[in-house]
Design a protein around this motif. Structure first.
Motif, mmCIF file in Angstrom:
data_model
loop_
_atom_site.group_PDB
_atom_site.id
_atom_site.type_symbol
_atom_site.label_atom_id
_atom_site.label_comp_id
_atom_site.label_asym_id
_atom_site.label_seq_id
_atom_site.Cartn_x
_atom_site.Cartn_y
_atom_site.Cartn_z
ATOM 1 N N ALA A 46 0.788 -1.323 -0.091
ATOM 2 C CA ALA A 46 0.151 0.013 -0.124
ATOM 3 C C ALA A 46 0.954 1.322 0.124
ATOM 4 C CB ALA A 46 -0.976 -0.050 1.283
ATOM 5 N N LEU A 96 -6.297 -9.296 -4.692
ATOM 6 C CA LEU A 96 -5.409 -8.302 -4.942
ATOM 7 C C LEU A 96 -4.999 -8.581 -6.875
ATOM 8 C CD1 LEU A 96 -2.995 -8.364 -1.929
ATOM 9 C CD2 LEU A 96 -4.522 -6.556 -2.820
ATOM 10 N N ARG A 99 -7.101 -6.967 -8.826
ATOM 11 C CA ARG A 99 -7.366 -5.402 -8.802
ATOM 12 C C ARG A 99 -8.844 -5.330 -8.160
ATOM 13 N NH1 ARG A 99 -3.491 -2.390 -12.375
ATOM 14 N NH2 ARG A 99 -2.003 -4.255 -12.541
ATOM 15 N N ASP A 100 -9.241 -6.096 -7.239
ATOM 16 C CA ASP A 100 -10.630 -6.009 -6.645
ATOM 17 C C ASP A 100 -10.549 -5.541 -5.239
ATOM 18 O OD1 ASP A 100 -13.302 -5.901 -5.581
ATOM 19 O OD2 ASP A 100 -13.791 -7.887 -6.771
ATOM 20 N N GLY A 101 -10.315 -4.138 -4.906
ATOM 21 C CA GLY A 101 -10.142 -3.710 -3.562
ATOM 22 C C GLY A 101 -11.270 -3.947 -2.704
ATOM 23 N N ARG A 105 -10.581 -6.236 0.608
ATOM 24 C CA ARG A 105 -10.727 -5.798 1.944
ATOM 25 C C ARG A 105 -11.712 -6.837 2.934
ATOM 26 N NH1 ARG A 105 -11.826 -1.165 5.227
ATOM 27 N NH2 ARG A 105 -13.633 -1.041 6.382
#
Length: 126
Positions: A46, A96, A99-101, A105
């Motif tokens: 991050a 990740l 790319r699926d935040g 989470r």
């Protein structure tokens, strides 16, 4: 940037394999190290030093208790139901990669919640 991200994901996949193996073999020290590597690799990716310090501080404070309880729960942690910890790490990495935040989470929250629930269950039975 893309190659750096790919390298981080490849490193995470290797960490996941070692973490799962440590779970199955009952190697508490390696399991804890693998768990920490997964979480801190994600945090370092991050690239937010303040966030990293906020996570590092409670992690260090809880380390001795986590180590003690993990040793006591060695057999329980080898059970298939507990391998969900390793699976949730896999879900984090998959999210990740995609790319699926939101999914990353949710998988991270599931992982942290499952560990807390497992410890609470163990402590209530003692």
């Amino acid at each position: 940037m893309i190659q750096g991200g790919a390298a981080e994901l490849a490193a995470l996949r290797g960490i996941l394999q070692r973490h799962r193996s440590a779970l199955l073999d009952g190697r508490v020290e390696d399991r804890l190290a693998g768990n920490k590597k997964v979480h801190f690799t994600v945090c370092r990716a991050a690239r937010d030093t303040i966030l990293l310090k906020q996570i590092e501080n409670p992690w260090l404070r809880s380390g001795p208790d986590t180590r003690f309880l993990s040793e006591k729960r060695r057999d329980m942690l080898r059970a298939d139901v507990t391998l969900s910890y390793a699976r949730s790490h896999g879900h984090i990495v998959a999210a990740l990669e995609a790319r699926d935040g939101a999914a990353a989470r949710a998988a991270m929250m599931n992982d942290i919640g499952a560990m807390g629930d497992g410890m609470a269950t163990f402590l209530s039975a003692v």
